[in-house]
Design an enzyme around this catalytic site. Structure first.
Site, PDB file in Angstrom:
ATOM      1  N   GLY A  70     -78.108  16.295 -38.762  1.00 35.15           N
ATOM      2  CA  GLY A  70     -79.542  16.570 -38.936  1.00 35.15           C
ATOM      3  C   GLY A  70     -80.300  16.586 -37.615  1.00 35.15           C
ATOM      4  O   GLY A  70     -79.701  16.569 -36.538  1.00 35.15           O
ATOM      5  N   GLN A  71     -81.646  16.602 -37.712  1.00 30.73           N
ATOM      6  CA  GLN A  71     -82.483  16.743 -36.507  1.00 30.73           C
ATOM      7  C   GLN A  71     -82.247  15.601 -35.508  1.00 30.73           C
ATOM      8  O   GLN A  71     -82.028  15.850 -34.326  1.00 30.73           O
ATOM      9  CB  GLN A  71     -83.977  16.777 -36.888  1.00 30.73           C
TER      10      GLN A  71
ATOM     11  N   ILE B  50     -72.376  15.733 -44.755  1.00 26.28           N
ATOM     12  CA  ILE B  50     -72.169  16.088 -46.167  1.00 26.28           C
ATOM     13  C   ILE B  50     -71.651  17.524 -46.249  1.00 26.28           C
ATOM     14  O   ILE B  50     -71.810  18.302 -45.297  1.00 26.28           O
ATOM     15  CB  ILE B  50     -73.453  15.941 -47.020  1.00 26.28           C
TER      16      ILE B  50
ATOM     17  N   ILE C 170     -74.223   9.736 -48.469  1.00 23.14           N
ATOM     18  CA  ILE C 170     -74.836   8.399 -48.601  1.00 23.14           C
ATOM     19  C   ILE C 170     -74.935   7.944 -50.047  1.00 23.14           C
ATOM     20  O   ILE C 170     -75.011   6.747 -50.327  1.00 23.14           O
ATOM     21  CB  ILE C 170     -76.213   8.374 -47.894  1.00 23.14           C
TER      22      ILE C 170
ATOM     23  N   TYR D 198     -91.991  10.113 -49.997  1.00 23.09           N
ATOM     24  CA  TYR D 198     -91.383   9.789 -48.700  1.00 23.09           C
ATOM     25  C   TYR D 198     -91.824   8.391 -48.247  1.00 23.09           C
ATOM     26  O   TYR D 198     -91.002   7.547 -47.882  1.00 23.09           O
ATOM     27  CB  TYR D 198     -91.828  10.842 -47.687  1.00 23.09           C
TER      28      TYR D 198
ATOM     29  N   LYS E 199     -89.791   4.840 -47.741  1.00 26.45           N
ATOM     30  CA  LYS E 199     -89.760   4.178 -46.433  1.00 26.45           C
ATOM     31  C   LYS E 199     -90.197   2.711 -46.530  1.00 26.45           C
ATOM     32  O   LYS E 199     -89.580   1.840 -45.932  1.00 26.45           O
ATOM     33  CB  LYS E 199     -90.631   4.936 -45.418  1.00 26.45           C
TER      34      LYS E 199
END
Ligand code: AKB
Length: 330
Positions: free
Chosen positions: A11-12, A35, A55, A143, A147
């Site tokens: 990812g990023q 993945i 995950i 989100y 978190k």
């Protein structure tokens, strides 16, 4: 840290952090967990081991941890804020169910765990300016909910089971290497691409929308330094406010125009991203990170813009050349 597993390594953040960790710990194993459909390629694939680690599959995490004798897990799997709003159930499964799997494997195998939190863990009732380390966290996005839950669960595993969990609240991350996907702060990356391509940029957020931001080299250093910090000095664990700069679309536009005077920007608002950004702080106070583990950013808006434009123009020229030569050879 000797043997490290990164979950979400393509990812990023993961694609750059994997390479940095391989440089930082050359005698250890840094395993790129990916993945299906997001397999590592090129340098990421060739420079070290990789393993399929979803995950949401605790068995896959456990077998990679055992196979490579892992002592530290970087858990970078997440859906960013705008995507999470469109797919809240998946965001919960990955962000919270996935973290639970990681923490259980860490507890059983004595691993330290880094799981980034975000400015998205705050909400509209949080003090907006210089948001303190310890304050109201009542986010209104999925989100943010994942978190805050992740921060609490990680602290619980530290105090209840002695798992060495640590974390930072990342602001918007800006990089010329891997693009972000589905975040609210993505415009601050997209604007540089438009400027370097000579295109007009349509900003999805309105003027005056301030958010904290950070250049990727600082973010990678933060992720390494927090895990190397002396635990006896840490009053907090999950999660530390960190920041490097705070700006709104007008400020980044004006800064880019200093280097590319012809660059043009207009506004085409995205209501979802605007409402998310409006619920987040304008700027964070990162005093605790500075005092407890010596956090200090190196890049401000000016320094980042120079570096970003320089690297991005080389990258885009190279990509254009490769495209032209592949068209010519077919
Ligand atoms: C997002 O915009 O969703 C992320 C973040 C600030 O956590 N970049």
């Amino acid at each position: 840290m000797k043997n490290i597993l990164l979950i979400g390594a393509t990812g990023q953040i993961g694609s750059e952090l994997t390479m940095r960790l391989r440089e930082e710990y050359p005698s250890g194993q840094v395993v790129a967990g990916y993945i299906s459909g997001a397999e590592p390629k090129g340098e990421l694939l060739e420079s070290g081991p990789s393993a399929m680690v979803d995950i949401t599959n605790a068995g896959q995490i456990a077998s990679a941890v055992k196979k490579y004798n892992i002592d530290t897990i970087y858990n970078l799997a997440a859906l960013l804020s705008a995507v999470a709003e469109k797919r809240p159930q998946l965001a919960w499964n990955v962000g919270v169910g996935g973290l639970y799997n990681v923490l259980e494997v860490a507890r059983e195998n004595n691993c330290a765990v880094f799981t980034p939190s975000s400015i998205g863990s705050f909400g509209p009732n949080t003090p907006r300016i210089k948001t303190p380390q310890d304050t109201v966290q009542r986010p209104t996005t999925m989100y943010g909910v994942t978190k805050v839950t992740g921060e609490l669960l990680s602290d619980y595993y530290a105090s209840r089971f002695g798992v060495d969990t640590r974390s930072v609240r990342f602001p918007g991350l800006i990089s010329y290497v891997a693009p972000p996907g589905g975040g609210t702060t993505d415009y601050a990356v997209d604007i540089y691409y438009a400027a370097c391509k000579g295109e007009k940029f349509f900003c999805p957020l309105k003027p005056g929308t301030f958010m904290d931001m950070m250049y990727m080299p600082d973010a990678l250093r933060a992720a390494i330094e927090i895990m190397e910090a002396d635990p006896s000095k840490l009053v907090h664990r999950n999660s530390f406010n960190i920041t490097a700069m705070s700006f709104d679309p007008e400020m980044i536009y004006a800064k880019i125009k200093e280097f590319i005077p012809d660059f043009q920007m207009d506004y085409k608002l995205d209501p979802l991203r605007q409402s998310i950004a409006d619920s987040w702080p304008d700027s964070l106070d990162d005093t605790c990170a500075r005092e407890e583990w010596g956090w200090k950013p190196r890049f401000d808006l000016d320094f980042m813009t120079k570096d970003m434009l320089a690297h991005l123009s080389v990258k885009l020229k190279k990509e254009t050349k490769e495209k032209v030569s592949s068209v010519c050879t077919t």
